[in-house]
Every structure is written in C-alpha cells, then in structure tokens.
Design a protein around this motif. Structure first.
Motif, mmCIF file in Angstrom:
data_model
loop_
_atom_site.group_PDB
_atom_site.id
_atom_site.type_symbol
_atom_site.label_atom_id
_atom_site.label_comp_id
_atom_site.label_asym_id
_atom_site.label_seq_id
_atom_site.Cartn_x
_atom_site.Cartn_y
_atom_site.Cartn_z
ATOM 1 N N LEU A 44 0.813 -1.214 0.000
ATOM 2 C CA LEU A 44 0.000 0.000 0.000
ATOM 3 C C LEU A 44 0.848 1.266 0.000
ATOM 4 O O LEU A 44 0.319 2.366 -0.137
ATOM 5 N N ASP A 156 -6.136 -6.443 -6.345
ATOM 6 C CA ASP A 156 -5.851 -7.268 -5.172
ATOM 7 C C ASP A 156 -5.101 -6.488 -4.105
ATOM 8 O O ASP A 156 -5.253 -6.754 -2.909
ATOM 9 N N LEU A 158 -5.644 -3.563 -3.158
ATOM 10 C CA LEU A 158 -6.603 -2.823 -2.338
ATOM 11 C C LEU A 158 -7.155 -3.656 -1.188
ATOM 12 O O LEU A 158 -7.663 -3.117 -0.206
ATOM 13 N N PHE A 159 -7.050 -4.976 -1.303
ATOM 14 C CA PHE A 159 -7.645 -5.861 -0.306
ATOM 15 C C PHE A 159 -6.673 -6.337 0.772
ATOM 16 O O PHE A 159 -7.073 -7.080 1.658
ATOM 17 N N ASP A 161 -5.443 -4.980 3.322
ATOM 18 C CA ASP A 161 -5.809 -4.606 4.690
ATOM 19 C C ASP A 161 -7.322 -4.570 4.863
ATOM 20 O O ASP A 161 -7.867 -3.799 5.652
ATOM 21 N N ALA A 162 -8.014 -5.434 4.123
ATOM 22 C CA ALA A 162 -9.479 -5.423 4.123
ATOM 23 C C ALA A 162 -10.081 -5.960 5.412
ATOM 24 O O ALA A 162 -11.249 -5.733 5.711
ATOM 25 N N PRO A 168 -15.478 -6.688 4.534
ATOM 26 C CA PRO A 168 -14.273 -5.864 4.442
ATOM 27 C C PRO A 168 -14.471 -4.467 5.014
ATOM 28 O O PRO A 168 -15.596 -3.955 5.087
ATOM 29 N N ARG A 169 -13.368 -3.875 5.410
ATOM 30 C CA ARG A 169 -13.383 -2.529 5.969
ATOM 31 C C ARG A 169 -13.986 -1.551 4.972
ATOM 32 O O ARG A 169 -13.807 -1.669 3.774
ATOM 33 N N GLU A 171 -13.158 1.459 4.279
ATOM 34 C CA GLU A 171 -12.144 2.150 3.484
ATOM 35 C C GLU A 171 -11.757 1.320 2.268
ATOM 36 O O GLU A 171 -11.579 1.860 1.165
ATOM 37 N N THR A 172 -11.644 0.016 2.472
ATOM 38 C CA THR A 172 -11.321 -0.868 1.354
ATOM 39 C C THR A 172 -12.442 -0.864 0.326
ATOM 40 O O THR A 172 -12.204 -0.732 -0.877
ATOM 41 N N LYS A 175 -12.488 2.288 -1.821
ATOM 42 C CA LYS A 175 -11.451 2.327 -2.864
ATOM 43 C C LYS A 175 -11.803 1.399 -4.027
ATOM 44 O O LYS A 175 -11.622 1.752 -5.195
ATOM 45 N N VAL A 176 -12.309 0.213 -3.697
ATOM 46 C CA VAL A 176 -12.689 -0.730 -4.744
ATOM 47 C C VAL A 176 -13.827 -0.156 -5.579
ATOM 48 O O VAL A 176 -13.803 -0.222 -6.820
#
Length: 276
Positions: A44, A156, A158-159, A161-162, A168-169, A171-172, A175-176
């Motif tokens: 990241l 991938d 982006l995930f 720290d999901a 998933p979080r 924030e994730t 972004k996705v």
C-alpha cells in the motif's frame, strides 16, 4: 496437526522452496531472505513500488500470459481499444500487442514504472502502446472511450488490509468501488472489464454486482491445481433474472498450493490470516 499449524507449515515450505523470479526481484527483506516485502501491507506504500521498479526489470503476477491467452482471445478483438490498470513492469501489454491488439493504453501510479515501461516498449519498437501515470481510483479519461479495461492483480492490492473478507473494511470497499465506478464509466456501452485475480467469486460478487452497474458477471479459472480467476464483466448485459450467473457456479477450490510462485503467496496468506 491443526488446520492453523498445517497452514503455517505449508506457507513456510512454500517460502523456502520458491526460487522463480529470485534473480529479477529485489531482496527487500534480507533478514528473512525473502524476494518480497516483509508484510503484504507494504504494497500500500507508493514509495515501495518506486523503489522496487527502479531496480526490478520484470515480474509477472498470477501466471504469465500463456496461461490465460485462450481466454483473452475469446473476449478481445484485435480492433479493441484496451486500457490496462497498473501495468507495473508486466509484459501483458507486449503480449497483447504480439496478438495483434495495438490500441493499448497502460497506466500506473508509479512514475518510475511508467518511465521504465515507456523506455522498454520504445526499445522494442512498440510505439503505438501509450503509457501514462494515473491513479485507477480517479481515471483521467472521458466516458465511453475503451472497449476493454483489464487489470491483473492490481485490485488485489486494495484488499491487503481489508480485514474480514466477508465484511471488508469500509475504506477498502470505498477504494474498490471508486475503481469500479471509473472502469464502468470509461467503458463503451458494450465494453468489457477483465479482472484477473486471487479473489474468489463469493467475495468479489457483492462488489462487482452492485446495483449501480449495468454489467453482467461471468468467470473462468486457470492454473494447475490452484485456481486464479478470470472475471468478465460485460457492460449493458446485466439481467434481473437470477439465472444470470448460471455460467458462474462456484467450484470447490483449494486454498493451498504446493508450489506457490514468487510473491503470489503474500496475497493468499494475507487472505488466510482471517480463517481458522
């Protein structure tokens, strides 16, 4: 042996045995003699990629082109205009070019990757391929301008720290969805989005099939003994009928691989961290 212990043993063995790409990947964690970063979270950090691309000439995530070439040829015409997200130092655009697809635009967030890719392509005479610095979360293109958008392992990142893959979080997710919004916008009315990923259908489907999108979803798998996923999202083809996904039945998939390749294990072991 417990499932957790078995998983750790397999991962440790894979890390010790992998040797592919060792010559082309910088040793960024000399204490562990790892070809990759000490943690998947490092992916990241934009500075990590600039440092890596400055010394690494080529690395191919999720198998090379030959493993999914048949799927590309079934879905992309030689006349297609193609946008590749996160080209890095992959040879994907070169392989597409060799197959007769010449209207290609590659983007990457790293200026180092972009500069080196431009130099490499020009040295090989691939002058038609355009390379530019851009963020996939904010695509700088007009609407309805590409026949195909393709990404290979880029989303991938982006995930990593999901958190819980089933939930998933936020924030994730944000972004996705920003990425998918942009892809959907720049695709022509009958364009397709191809996503080559580790992400299994039960995790990707809720995101890909958000009601705001008009695309249908289908997928294929490739790989020997361990599956990578080749998603095809066709804009303007979404159906309200629940039978839409009949071609996309989830299969029984092994979460382990006897010989994990290069750094692919980092995405997989990050995913496994949330399992018992």
């Amino acid at each position: 042996m417990s499932a957790r212990a078995d998983k750790e043993t397999r991962t440790s063995s894979a890390m010790e045995n992998r040797s592919a790409n060792r010559n082309s990947v910088p040793n960024l964690n000399p204490e562990t003699d790892s070809v990759g970063p000490p943690s998947a979270l490092t992916y990241l950090d934009p500075h990590y990629w600039d440092e890596r691309f400055s010394s690494e000439e080529h690395y191919e995530w999720f198998k090379d082109y030959s493993h999914f070439q048949h799927l590309i040829k079934s879905n992309i015409y030689t006349s297609s205009s193609v946008l590749e997200l996160g080209c890095g130092n992959s040879q994907l655009c070169e392989e597409l070019y060799k197959d007769g697809i010449v209207d290609i635009t590659c983007i990457d967030l790293s200026s180092v990757a972009v500069e080196k890719m431009q130099t490499r392509l020009l040295s090989k005479g691939y002058k038609e391929i355009k390379v530019m610095q851009a963020d996939m979360l904010d695509l700088p293109f007009s609407s309805d301008c590409f026949d195909v958008v393709i990404e290979k392992g880029t989303m991938d990142v982006l995930f990593v720290d999901a958190g819980d893959p089933w939930n998933p979080r936020q924030e994730t997710v944000s972004k996705v969805m920003a990425t998918l919004d942009g892809v959907h916008r720049v695709l022509k009315p009958d364009g397709i989005f191809i996503s080559i990923t580790f992400g299994q259908p039960h995790f990707r489907r809720p995101l890909f099939k958000d009601p705001k999108f008009t695309w249908s979803m289908e997928y294929n798998t490739f790989g020997d003994g361990f599956h990578y996923f080749f998603y095809i999202l066709r804009k303007g083809k979404r159906c309200n009928d629940e039978k839409e996904d009949e071609k996309c039945k989830d299969s029984s998939i092994s979460l382990y691989q006897d010989e994990l390749e290069g750094e692919d294990y980092l995405f997989r072991t990050r995913f496994d961290d949330d399992e018992d």
